[in-house]
Design a protein around this motif. Structure first.
Motif, PDB file in Angstrom:
ATOM      1  N   LEU A  58       0.809  -1.217   0.000  1.00  0.00           N
ATOM      2  CA  LEU A  58       0.000   0.000   0.000  1.00  0.00           C
ATOM      3  C   LEU A  58       0.842   1.267   0.000  1.00  0.00           C
ATOM      4  O   LEU A  58       0.653   2.156  -0.831  1.00  0.00           O
ATOM      5  N   ALA A 168      -6.682   9.585  -3.173  1.00  0.00           N
ATOM      6  CA  ALA A 168      -7.806   8.671  -2.959  1.00  0.00           C
ATOM      7  C   ALA A 168      -7.923   7.691  -4.116  1.00  0.00           C
ATOM      8  O   ALA A 168      -8.149   6.493  -3.916  1.00  0.00           O
ATOM      9  N   LEU A 171      -5.337   5.121  -3.699  1.00  0.00           N
ATOM     10  CA  LEU A 171      -5.690   4.146  -2.661  1.00  0.00           C
ATOM     11  C   LEU A 171      -6.632   3.083  -3.231  1.00  0.00           C
ATOM     12  O   LEU A 171      -6.452   1.884  -2.986  1.00  0.00           O
ATOM     13  N   ALA A 172      -7.621   3.530  -4.026  1.00  0.00           N
ATOM     14  CA  ALA A 172      -8.533   2.569  -4.648  1.00  0.00           C
ATOM     15  C   ALA A 172      -7.752   1.625  -5.557  1.00  0.00           C
ATOM     16  O   ALA A 172      -7.997   0.413  -5.588  1.00  0.00           O
ATOM     17  N   VAL A 175      -5.984  -0.985  -3.499  1.00  0.00           N
ATOM     18  CA  VAL A 175      -6.891  -2.034  -3.036  1.00  0.00           C
ATOM     19  C   VAL A 175      -7.072  -3.072  -4.141  1.00  0.00           C
ATOM     20  O   VAL A 175      -6.987  -4.281  -3.918  1.00  0.00           O
ATOM     21  N   ALA A 179      -5.805  -7.064  -4.244  1.00  0.00           N
ATOM     22  CA  ALA A 179      -6.669  -8.156  -4.670  1.00  0.00           C
ATOM     23  C   ALA A 179      -6.027  -8.908  -5.830  1.00  0.00           C
ATOM     24  O   ALA A 179      -6.069 -10.138  -5.886  1.00  0.00           O
TER      25      ALA A 179
ATOM     26  N   ILE B  20     -16.323   9.784  -3.832  1.00  0.00           N
ATOM     27  CA  ILE B  20     -15.055   9.336  -3.239  1.00  0.00           C
ATOM     28  C   ILE B  20     -15.327   8.383  -2.080  1.00  0.00           C
ATOM     29  O   ILE B  20     -14.719   7.316  -1.983  1.00  0.00           O
ATOM     30  N   LEU B  23     -16.664   5.022  -3.392  1.00  0.00           N
ATOM     31  CA  LEU B  23     -15.587   4.263  -4.040  1.00  0.00           C
ATOM     32  C   LEU B  23     -14.728   3.558  -2.994  1.00  0.00           C
ATOM     33  O   LEU B  23     -14.455   2.356  -3.086  1.00  0.00           O
ATOM     34  N   LEU B  24     -14.309   4.327  -1.951  1.00  0.00           N
ATOM     35  CA  LEU B  24     -13.396   3.751  -0.971  1.00  0.00           C
ATOM     36  C   LEU B  24     -14.102   2.737  -0.071  1.00  0.00           C
ATOM     37  O   LEU B  24     -13.517   1.725   0.304  1.00  0.00           O
ATOM     38  N   ALA B  27     -14.293  -0.378  -1.951  1.00  0.00           N
ATOM     39  CA  ALA B  27     -12.972  -0.990  -2.052  1.00  0.00           C
ATOM     40  C   ALA B  27     -12.599  -1.714  -0.763  1.00  0.00           C
ATOM     41  O   ALA B  27     -12.135  -2.859  -0.793  1.00  0.00           O
ATOM     42  N   LEU B  31     -12.047  -5.709  -0.265  1.00  0.00           N
ATOM     43  CA  LEU B  31     -10.766  -6.226   0.200  1.00  0.00           C
ATOM     44  C   LEU B  31     -10.941  -7.092   1.452  1.00  0.00           C
ATOM     45  O   LEU B  31     -10.293  -8.124   1.604  1.00  0.00           O
ATOM     46  N   THR B  67      -6.888   1.604   5.935  1.00  0.00           N
ATOM     47  CA  THR B  67      -7.441   2.566   4.976  1.00  0.00           C
ATOM     48  C   THR B  67      -8.153   3.754   5.633  1.00  0.00           C
ATOM     49  O   THR B  67      -8.136   4.846   5.074  1.00  0.00           O
ATOM     50  N   LEU B  71      -8.561   7.647   4.380  1.00  0.00           N
ATOM     51  CA  LEU B  71      -9.882   8.142   3.964  1.00  0.00           C
ATOM     52  C   LEU B  71     -10.243   9.425   4.704  1.00  0.00           C
ATOM     53  O   LEU B  71     -10.645  10.426   4.085  1.00  0.00           O
TER      54      LEU B  71
END
Lengths: 248, 250
Positions: A58, A168, A171-172, A175, A179, B20, B23-24, B27, B31, B67, B71
């Motif tokens: 990350l 952001a 970050l997506a 993730v 995966a 935003i 989306l997070l 995600a 995960l 995360t 965020l």
């Protein structure tokens, strides 16, 4: 233009972050290795895997997102963008200068990581065996492997104008990257997603991530070539964006 | 205050805060539950002693710790950065909203967005577990407790990052600290809880309602007193520093 970027870089506030992030990775890796020394197969490979565990999944990618966002932030302040558009240089020069300046700070981050790992392994944990110079090689490979993400984040920071939004998005992507490197079904994605390329490059020869590949030309060359190809394609996209997207 | 909060909610539309967050949240939920679809995990589903729900909660805790600090940093930075452009602080102050009021309104408004988001995140993880085929009955208590504490902790860090983004114009500081915090939060899950309590981001590990004990994952009760103390401390400090913001010269 590159010289101007380097001057901006030298006076920017990124250095504490670029220093703290890899040091944090080394510190946490050292503590974790020392606590679980009886469970982990000893040696440099296990120690290095502990260091790059979170960093590779990350935080290396997120750090790149931050560095790229910092290099573009100044251009979105005041009337700098208009000033930039009046330059007589070609757009590709600007895109490449930004990428190069960001890459310099990424290289600094990796240098800190490698030196930190070697120092901690040799003097704090006193690991057996010779100093593993492969770590230096992995560090160098990871700088090249980071190029696609540097270009993509640079492009996002240019287009979105905001500082935090590209982070952001990064970050997506991370993730999705996690995966793709951990599941079998999404494995193909890990060859083209910039964040996943980073994870794979940092984990070359690692013992923590299964199927991470080893330090052989067969495993390294594809990563390097995809990275360079992707980076070149994204640079072209960036140049096109400067020409066609009307910002402000 | 209510009007200031409504104003902040209006600002969010063009900041695309909604997309935003969604989306997070998607995600993180994806995960957290990805491992539920692997073969090895599936074999444990019908075995009540394997506690598949507690294991899922532990994975979720890990991912949320990694995360959530980022965020909150991103949301707070975006919401606050706009005031630095075009003399927003001065404009709001002439309308009666001093920087301190503005900052408190930002935290309230962002919390209003985050509350359904965190709830949805937990529901998605539970839903994914059910879809993957966990047959053991769900023990709702730890899940509700964890989700509530996760939300409260997010609010605390929203306050920190709104304050940072307001005091230091360079947003690298706020978002950068968020990122380093995420690193610490993930790491504190691996160290003793006594140490985590002394690190602000360690509370993402302290609120864990599930823990690994040897090979089995069990539910556990987090130290509520420590968590409450931390939240009260953050609230008090935030009230103090936002009051100070009213008196600094820009």
């Amino acid at each position: 233009m590159l010289r101007a970027e380097l001057i901006k870089l030298r006076r920017s506030a990124i250095w504490p972050i670029a220093l703290a992030l890899p040091l944090l990775a080394v510190t946490t890796g050292t503590i974790n290795y020392a606590n679980n020394a009886d469970m982990l197969a000893g040696g440099w490979a296990a120690f290095n895997s502990q260091v790059v565990m979170f960093y590779g999944l990350l935080f290396f990618s997120l750090g790149i997102g931050l560095l790229a966002a910092t290099s573009w932030r100044a251009e979105h302040r005041g009337t700098n963008w208009n000033l930039l558009l009046t330059t007589s240089r070609r757009p590709v020069t600007l895109v490449l200068a930004k990428v190069a300046a960001t890459a310099v700070s990424v290289a600094f981050m990796q240098a800190v990581l490698v030196v930190g790992t070697l120092v901690s392994g040799a003097f704090v944990l006193r690991l057996d065996g010779g100093v593993p110079w492969q770590l230096v090689l992995v560090g160098a490979i990871s700088i090249v492997a980071a190029l696609p993400l540097v270009v993509v984040q640079s492009l996002l920071s240019m287009l979105l104008k905001s500082f935090a939004a590209p982070v952001a998005v990064c970050l997506a992507g991370c993730v999705l990257g996690v995966a793709s490197v951990t599941s079998v079904g999404l494995r193909p994605l890990s060859y083209v997603l910039p964040q996943a390329i980073n994870t794979r490059a940092l984990n070359l020869g690692s013992t923590a991530l299964t199927g991470s590949g080893s330090l052989t030309p067969d495993d390294v060359l594809p990563i390097l070539l995809t990275a360079l190809g992707l980076a070149a394609a994204c640079v072209a996209l960036g140049v096109a964006a400067i020409r066609w997207v009307r910002l402000r | 205050m209510t009007r200031a909060v409504v104003l902040e909610l209006r600002k969010m539309r063009r900041l695309r805060t909604g997309p935003i967050v969604v989306l997070l949240v998607l995600a993180v939920a994806a995960l957290s539950s990805a491992s539920q679809f692997s073969g090895g995990t599936r074999e444990t589903f019908d075995d009540p002693t394997a506690a598949p729900w507690a294991a899922l909660l532990l994975t979720y805790t890990m991912m949320a710790a990694m995360t959530s600090p980022i965020l909150t940093a991103v949301l707070a930075s975006r919401q606050t950065d706009i005031e630095h452009a075009g003399a927003g602080w001065t404009l709001a102050a002439t309308a009666g909203y001093t920087p301190g009021v503005l900052c408190r309104a930002k935290v309230v408004a962002l919390s209003l967005v985050l509350l359904p988001a965190v709830a949805l995140q937990s529901l998605l993880v539970i839903g994914a577990g059910a879809v993957a085929g966990i047959r053991a009955p769900l023990d709702a208590g730890p899940w509700i407790g964890y989700t509530t504490l996760l939300f409260l902790l997010d609010v605390a860090f929203l306050a920190l990052h709104v304050w940072l983004a307001a005091t230091v114009e360079n947003q690298l500081v706020s978002v950068g600290i968020g990122m380093l915090g995420a690193f610490l939060a993930a790491f504190t899950l691996l160290i003793p809880s006594a140490v985590s309590r002394l690190i602000p981001w360690g509370y993402y590990a302290v609120i864990a309602h599930a823990a690994q004990d040897g090979d089995v994952v069990t539910y556990q009760t987090p130290p509520y007193a420590w968590i409450a103390g931390f939240l009260i401390l953050v609230g008090a400090v935030y009230a103090f520093v936002t009051r100070r913001l009213d008196r600094i010269e820009r």
